[in-house]
Design a protein around this motif. Structure first.
Motif, PDB file in Angstrom:
ATOM      1  N   ASP A 114       0.725  -1.361   0.067  1.00  0.00           N
ATOM      2  CA  ASP A 114       0.110  -0.016   0.017  1.00  0.00           C
ATOM      3  C   ASP A 114       0.887   1.288   0.085  1.00  0.00           C
ATOM      4  OD1 ASP A 114      -2.030   1.643   0.023  1.00  0.00           O
ATOM      5  OD2 ASP A 114      -2.371   1.377   2.279  1.00  0.00           O
ATOM      6  N   ASP A 126       3.377  -7.609  -8.201  1.00  0.00           N
ATOM      7  CA  ASP A 126       2.381  -8.806  -8.206  1.00  0.00           C
ATOM      8  C   ASP A 126       3.052 -10.092  -8.836  1.00  0.00           C
ATOM      9  OD1 ASP A 126       2.596  -7.873 -10.888  1.00  0.00           O
ATOM     10  OD2 ASP A 126       0.470  -7.732 -11.205  1.00  0.00           O
ATOM     11  N   VAL A 178      -0.151   7.292  -2.956  1.00  0.00           N
ATOM     12  CA  VAL A 178      -0.559   7.492  -4.104  1.00  0.00           C
ATOM     13  C   VAL A 178      -0.039   8.502  -4.814  1.00  0.00           C
ATOM     14  CG1 VAL A 178      -2.691   8.147  -5.443  1.00  0.00           C
ATOM     15  CG2 VAL A 178      -2.998   6.911  -3.532  1.00  0.00           C
ATOM     16  N   ARG A 233       5.771   9.420 -11.613  1.00  0.00           N
ATOM     17  CA  ARG A 233       6.513   8.155 -10.821  1.00  0.00           C
ATOM     18  C   ARG A 233       7.115   8.712  -9.779  1.00  0.00           C
ATOM     19  NH1 ARG A 233      11.170   5.929 -15.034  1.00  0.00           N
ATOM     20  NH2 ARG A 233      12.644   7.247 -14.018  1.00  0.00           N
ATOM     21  N   LYS A 255       2.628  -6.249 -19.410  1.00  0.00           N
ATOM     22  CA  LYS A 255       2.674  -5.446 -18.336  1.00  0.00           C
ATOM     23  C   LYS A 255       4.222  -5.555 -17.558  1.00  0.00           C
ATOM     24  CE  LYS A 255       0.053  -5.676 -13.867  1.00  0.00           C
ATOM     25  NZ  LYS A 255      -1.073  -6.015 -13.176  1.00  0.00           N
ATOM     26  N   VAL A 257       6.893   3.570  -8.356  1.00  0.00           N
ATOM     27  CA  VAL A 257       5.352   3.727  -8.060  1.00  0.00           C
ATOM     28  C   VAL A 257       5.122   4.644  -8.832  1.00  0.00           C
ATOM     29  CG1 VAL A 257       3.521   3.995  -6.461  1.00  0.00           C
ATOM     30  CG2 VAL A 257       5.798   3.241  -5.588  1.00  0.00           C
ATOM     31  N   ARG A 258       4.038   4.098  -9.935  1.00  0.00           N
ATOM     32  CA  ARG A 258       3.679   5.036 -11.056  1.00  0.00           C
ATOM     33  C   ARG A 258       2.236   5.564 -10.573  1.00  0.00           C
ATOM     34  NH1 ARG A 258       5.730   5.381 -16.092  1.00  0.00           N
ATOM     35  NH2 ARG A 258       7.839   4.072 -16.196  1.00  0.00           N
ATOM     36  N   SER A 259       1.758   6.699 -11.262  1.00  0.00           N
ATOM     37  CA  SER A 259       0.414   7.152 -11.049  1.00  0.00           C
ATOM     38  C   SER A 259      -0.777   6.106 -11.392  1.00  0.00           C
ATOM     39  CB  SER A 259       0.322   8.629 -11.685  1.00  0.00           C
ATOM     40  OG  SER A 259       0.453   8.337 -13.157  1.00  0.00           O
ATOM     41  N   SER A 260      -0.201   5.227 -12.281  1.00  0.00           N
ATOM     42  CA  SER A 260      -1.339   4.233 -12.681  1.00  0.00           C
ATOM     43  C   SER A 260      -1.493   3.271 -11.587  1.00  0.00           C
ATOM     44  CB  SER A 260      -0.939   3.542 -14.004  1.00  0.00           C
ATOM     45  OG  SER A 260       0.435   2.837 -13.532  1.00  0.00           O
ATOM     46  N   GLY A 261      -0.613   3.208 -10.523  1.00  0.00           N
ATOM     47  CA  GLY A 261      -0.709   2.171  -9.497  1.00  0.00           C
ATOM     48  C   GLY A 261       0.226   0.955  -9.741  1.00  0.00           C
ATOM     49  N   ARG A 262       0.782   1.059 -11.008  1.00  0.00           N
ATOM     50  CA  ARG A 262       2.098  -0.019 -11.195  1.00  0.00           C
ATOM     51  C   ARG A 262       3.132   0.154 -10.221  1.00  0.00           C
ATOM     52  NH1 ARG A 262       3.829  -1.078 -17.326  1.00  0.00           N
ATOM     53  NH2 ARG A 262       1.422  -1.512 -17.430  1.00  0.00           N
ATOM     54  N   CYS A 263       3.742  -0.891  -9.534  1.00  0.00           N
ATOM     55  CA  CYS A 263       4.704  -0.753  -8.718  1.00  0.00           C
ATOM     56  C   CYS A 263       5.781  -1.980  -9.203  1.00  0.00           C
ATOM     57  CB  CYS A 263       4.346  -0.939  -7.281  1.00  0.00           C
ATOM     58  SG  CYS A 263       3.143   0.223  -6.640  1.00  0.00           S
TER      59      CYS A 263
END
Length: 385
Positions: A13, A64, A16, A21, A181, A36-42
């Motif tokens: 978590d 993930d 945001v 990024r 991805k 950490v990107r603004s798209s939520g991708r880490c």
């Protein structure tokens, strides 16, 4: 470039990011970082200098697909390589370009879906039977959109129905979307390849009279498990796999709530139980298995019961009704009784409401009633003049 001790809690978590990024550098391993990107991708990376003093960066993997512990281990291995004069970024890029489709599904895709997808074995069988004979030794980056279209067309030419081809294509699209991805390819070759029109697919729901016939046929069935399972599906709208794997420990009878530990989306979901659904469960309390709808011989989840279901539906005069149609029927009944698509979405466990809209079939009686509202309104307005 903030520095922080990366923890599993922070990775799960992170703050945001409003735009672009943010790179969070680990205080434990020099150069190890979480992007950490603004798209939520880490994504985990390791930044280092090569033997010429140039700043380089090597991608370790998305959060993930790789745990923090394994990412740290990889980061340490990469740092050891740089100390010996190797350039891991160049080596990783070469390996990425040379990765075959077979290597990707075996080393990356299957281990990933095993973690959350209950039907991963079905994916594995389709990959082995359909995709590997075609692309096993093809470089992942060399497969083109034309190759994917040719694959789709070949199964149409073989006489496969559009629905079957679309299911194969859904797997192909998912595999390539993950490859994109995770940055093993720049762009999925399945992008822009449209689904086939499935004009043979008919949405099916039961009338009240058909439902009565089905319930009567269930009572006449000699099986000790299948009738209860079918009735439970009728009353909950659950997926067949969810109900067949349901355990007693998943049921909260006090609050009338069923927790599905791992749904199709890979997340737990909670299903409210009606009084009738709880009554079905109560009938099963004497079985000696942790699974509610267990095979009496093995105590394991009931998997194959098509023959029994086929006898039941034929006795009820419903030869064209599939088990999955009971889920559609559940949704249609709710819609026809005025419940919102949002409510139905939550009860069916759909992540996207567009999926729920497929079930929003309004019966002709409901549509006729809607037109009568307009008719009555017009007459009322006319009477008032």
């Amino acid at each position: 470039m903030p520095k922080i001790l990366l923890t599993t809690g922070f990775v799960a978590d992170p703050p945001v990011v409003a735009k672009g990024r943010v790179d969070y550098f680990d205080t434990e391993i020099p150069g190890f970082m979480l992007e950490v990107r603004s798209s939520g991708r880490c994504t985990y990376y390791l930044r280092y200098r090569d033997r010429h003093g140039r700043l380089r960066q090597v991608r370790i993997g998305p959060v993930d697909a790789i745990s923090l512990e394994n990412a740290r281990m990889t980061a340490r291995e990469i740092r050891s390589q740089t100390a010996l004069g190797y350039d891991p970024a160049a080596m990783m890029e070469k390996k990425r370009q040379e990765m075959t489709f077979g290597d990707f599904v075996e080393d990356k895709y299957i281990p990933h879906v095993k973690l959350y997808k209950r039907s991963w074995e079905q994916d594995e069988r389709m990959i082995d039977r359909v995709l590997l004979p075609l692309w096993e030794y093809a470089k992942l980056s060399a497969i083109t959109r034309d190759d994917v279209r040719d694959f789709q067309t070949s199964y149409v030419d073989k006489g496969y129905k559009p629905g079957s081809v679309n299911r194969m294509m859904a797997l192909v699209k998912y595999i390539f979307s993950l490859a994109e991805k995770w940055e093993y390819i720049d762009k999925s070759p399945a992008r822009g390849v449209s689904k086939l029109a499935d004009n043979e697919h008919k949405e099916r729901f039961l009338t009240h009279e058909e439902t009565d016939r089905l319930l009567k046929a269930l009572k006449n069935c000699q099986s000790t498990v299948v009738p209860d399972l079918i009735e439970f599906l009728i009353l909950t709208g659950a997926r067949k796999s969810e109900a067949s794997h349901a355990k007693w420990e998943d049921m909260d009878f006090e609050h009338g709530l069923w927790t599905v530990p791992m749904s199709k989306s890979g997340k737990p979901r909670h299903i409210p139980l009606s009084g009738s659904a709880i009554s079905v469960l109560k009938r099963r309390e004497d079985n000696n298995s942790p699974f509610i709808f267990a095979n009496p011989k093995t105590g394991e989840p009931l998997k194959h019961f098509h023959n029994t279901w086929d006898r039941i539906r034929k006795e009820a005069g419903l030869e064209d009704v599939r088990v999955h149609d009971l889920r559609h029927n559940f949704a249609s009944l709710l819609i026809n009784h005025g419940r919102s698509l949002y409510e139905v979405q939550k009860l069916l466990g759909h992540a996207d409401i567009s999926t729920t809209q497929r079930y929003a079939h309004l019966s002709q009686d409901t549509l006729k009633e809607a037109t009568e509202i307009v008719s009555r309104s017009i007459k009322s307005d006319g009477d008032s003049e």
